[in-house]
Motif scaffolding. Sequence first.
Motif, mmCIF file in Angstrom:
data_model
loop_
_atom_site.group_PDB
_atom_site.id
_atom_site.type_symbol
_atom_site.label_atom_id
_atom_site.label_comp_id
_atom_site.label_asym_id
_atom_site.label_seq_id
_atom_site.Cartn_x
_atom_site.Cartn_y
_atom_site.Cartn_z
ATOM 1 N N GLU A 101 28.390 41.022 71.364
ATOM 2 C CA GLU A 101 27.908 41.017 69.980
ATOM 3 C C GLU A 101 28.709 40.020 69.151
ATOM 4 O OE1 GLU A 101 27.979 43.990 66.141
ATOM 5 O OE2 GLU A 101 27.292 44.852 68.039
ATOM 6 N N GLN A 102 28.017 39.213 68.328
ATOM 7 C CA GLN A 102 28.691 38.243 67.476
ATOM 8 C C GLN A 102 28.626 38.636 65.999
ATOM 9 O OE1 GLN A 102 26.766 34.573 68.858
ATOM 10 N NE2 GLN A 102 28.539 34.153 70.148
ATOM 11 N N TYR A 103 27.427 38.725 65.426
ATOM 12 C CA TYR A 103 27.298 39.203 64.045
ATOM 13 C C TYR A 103 25.896 39.733 63.837
ATOM 14 C CZ TYR A 103 25.537 34.375 63.484
ATOM 15 O OH TYR A 103 24.862 33.183 63.638
ATOM 16 N N ARG A 104 25.677 40.384 62.697
ATOM 17 C CA ARG A 104 24.401 41.030 62.427
ATOM 18 C C ARG A 104 23.846 40.576 61.072
ATOM 19 N NH1 ARG A 104 24.263 41.288 67.024
ATOM 20 N NH2 ARG A 104 24.180 43.116 68.390
ATOM 21 N N ASN A 105 22.572 40.841 60.875
ATOM 22 C CA ASN A 105 21.857 40.426 59.665
ATOM 23 C C ASN A 105 22.430 41.149 58.455
ATOM 24 O OD1 ASN A 105 20.014 39.797 57.654
ATOM 25 N ND2 ASN A 105 18.220 40.126 58.934
ATOM 26 N N MET A 106 22.978 40.380 57.500
ATOM 27 C CA MET A 106 23.585 40.959 56.310
ATOM 28 C C MET A 106 22.591 41.791 55.487
ATOM 29 S SD MET A 106 23.924 37.766 53.615
ATOM 30 C CE MET A 106 24.607 36.534 54.688
ATOM 31 N N LYS A 107 21.304 41.531 55.674
ATOM 32 C CA LYS A 107 20.271 42.268 54.933
ATOM 33 C C LYS A 107 20.394 43.767 55.164
ATOM 34 C CE LYS A 107 16.306 41.804 52.522
ATOM 35 N NZ LYS A 107 16.168 40.985 51.306
ATOM 36 N N GLU A 108 20.840 44.146 56.360
ATOM 37 C CA GLU A 108 20.976 45.561 56.694
ATOM 38 C C GLU A 108 21.973 46.258 55.781
ATOM 39 O OE1 GLU A 108 21.841 45.847 60.885
ATOM 40 O OE2 GLU A 108 20.213 44.473 61.421
ATOM 41 N N VAL A 109 22.931 45.509 55.225
ATOM 42 C CA VAL A 109 23.906 46.052 54.283
ATOM 43 C C VAL A 109 23.464 45.821 52.842
ATOM 44 C CG1 VAL A 109 26.295 45.866 53.439
ATOM 45 C CG2 VAL A 109 25.812 45.758 55.904
ATOM 46 N N LEU A 110 22.999 44.611 52.542
ATOM 47 C CA LEU A 110 22.692 44.237 51.164
ATOM 48 C C LEU A 110 21.519 45.011 50.587
ATOM 49 C CD1 LEU A 110 23.269 40.385 51.396
ATOM 50 C CD2 LEU A 110 24.645 42.038 50.129
ATOM 51 N N VAL A 111 20.633 45.494 51.444
ATOM 52 C CA VAL A 111 19.499 46.280 50.951
ATOM 53 C C VAL A 111 19.986 47.529 50.221
ATOM 54 C CG1 VAL A 111 19.160 47.656 53.054
ATOM 55 C CG2 VAL A 111 17.209 47.140 51.581
ATOM 56 N N ASN A 112 21.184 47.978 50.528
ATOM 57 C CA ASN A 112 21.746 49.158 49.870
ATOM 58 C C ASN A 112 22.517 48.817 48.599
ATOM 59 O OD1 ASN A 112 20.867 50.959 51.970
ATOM 60 N ND2 ASN A 112 22.543 50.195 53.242
ATOM 61 N N HIS A 113 22.626 47.521 48.295
ATOM 62 C CA HIS A 113 23.363 47.073 47.109
ATOM 63 C C HIS A 113 22.569 45.960 46.418
ATOM 64 C CE1 HIS A 113 26.928 49.300 48.497
ATOM 65 N NE2 HIS A 113 26.632 48.840 49.698
ATOM 66 N N PRO A 114 21.383 46.261 45.927
ATOM 67 C CA PRO A 114 20.517 45.219 45.358
ATOM 68 C C PRO A 114 21.117 44.493 44.169
ATOM 69 C CG PRO A 114 19.691 47.412 44.823
ATOM 70 C CD PRO A 114 20.778 47.597 45.839
ATOM 71 N N GLU A 115 22.055 45.133 43.470
ATOM 72 C CA GLU A 115 22.647 44.498 42.293
ATOM 73 C C GLU A 115 23.451 43.254 42.655
ATOM 74 O OE1 GLU A 115 25.782 47.539 43.641
ATOM 75 O OE2 GLU A 115 23.601 47.259 43.723
ATOM 76 N N VAL A 116 23.966 43.185 43.883
ATOM 77 C CA VAL A 116 24.789 42.040 44.285
ATOM 78 C C VAL A 116 23.947 40.764 44.289
ATOM 79 C CG1 VAL A 116 26.286 41.089 46.070
ATOM 80 C CG2 VAL A 116 26.245 43.555 45.669
ATOM 81 N N THR A 117 22.795 40.828 44.902
ATOM 82 C CA THR A 117 21.904 39.671 44.939
ATOM 83 C C THR A 117 21.254 39.438 43.586
ATOM 84 O OG1 THR A 117 21.466 40.142 47.280
ATOM 85 C CG2 THR A 117 19.965 38.635 46.174
ATOM 86 N N ALA A 118 20.879 40.519 42.886
ATOM 87 C CA ALA A 118 20.228 40.382 41.576
ATOM 88 C C ALA A 118 21.153 39.688 40.574
ATOM 89 C CB ALA A 118 19.820 41.755 41.046
#
Length: 402
Positions: free
Chosen positions: A311-328
């Motif tokens: 395993e190298q890394y995973r899709n950050m979306k799996e984490v960021l979906v729980n913190h929408p304010e960060v992207t907003a």
Amino acid sequence: MRYAQIDTQSDPMSNTFPTTEKQKDLSRLLVKELQEMGITDAELDEHGYVYATIPANTDKKVPVICFCSHVDTSSDSSGTGVKPIVHSRYDGGDIVLPDDETVVISAKEHPYLASKKGDDIITASGTTLLGADDKAGVAEIMDAANFLMTHPEVKHGAIRILFTPDEEVGRGVEKVDMKKLAADFGYTMDGGELGSLEDENFSADGARITVYGISAHPGSAKDKLVSAIKIAGEIVDALPKDSLSPETTDDREGFIHPVRIQGTVEKTEIDFIIRDFETAHLEAHETFLRRIMDKVLAKHHGAKATLKVTEQYRNMKEVLVNHPEVTANAAEAIRRAGVQPLRMSIRGGTDGSRLSFMGLPCPNIFTGEMALHSKHEYVSIQDMQKAVQTIVYLAQVWEEKA
């Protein structure tokens, strides 16, 4: 341009950390400059990480935000003797690089460059990469830090700065001290075109097929010798020619990509990178690769092979979906800088993808760096200025919403 002249190339074949000591040459300079700005806790640790804090200047309880860029440059093209050149008021045509006039940054092949007519464009001279990936991001964070330290009227919470080594070899945050970093949310400054905001990236595995053949003296090898080299070549040749590779896919399509092959008649290794936006699809790609290996192996009596997946890394979306304010909040800051946010997905990874799974939700913001890992690399100064403004506005947005 000063940062670009410091050779910070990382080494994918090294087992040390950082993989090259010369990366610290830039890191030491950054610490010195941060301290000169009045950032008293700026430090370089033994692993090559730079940590620093822009202190809060508000009474509000604001989440601690981190801005991160990497100091290393890719091993795909030389980073020694970089000579940055500013092409003032770019005319929209091809850029011929003076130290090797066969290296031409074509406006036709680089349509984004053509759209930058009138901007001031920085390139290398034709014999090296530029290193805008990610020294553009480093410069932008440094410039924003200087602005915030000299403009106390701009209110913000505590801001952490993190500069990492070895991002280009996939080890950029391997030894980050998350307790020392002590940030709530983060942003990597490592994106491309103006306005881009990336909150999704490939999930990634590495795979190694090790082929074991049977060695024999070539003079008496008939019906005895089984070449691991030839079997490895057959495995690579059996990969699809019109799909499932970097050169035949785009958008959200994944791939299996052989990146290194070496060995002898008796033992040969093939290294692959396996990528897909859907983490579950990685296993399907790996099963497909195993079937190819087994099918080829069945034709060679006495040969053996193993497939090891890491395993190298995973899709950050799996984490960021729980913190929408960060992207907003990032999108709001980009708009305040007078730029339309472009929500994009990364066909690759950043330090932010791994940081997200280490507890620091961390999307990626544009820097202006383009044509990465090549002698054609370039960046618009005006794009960089907008990135600096975005950092400053983002600090304000978090303070206002606290």
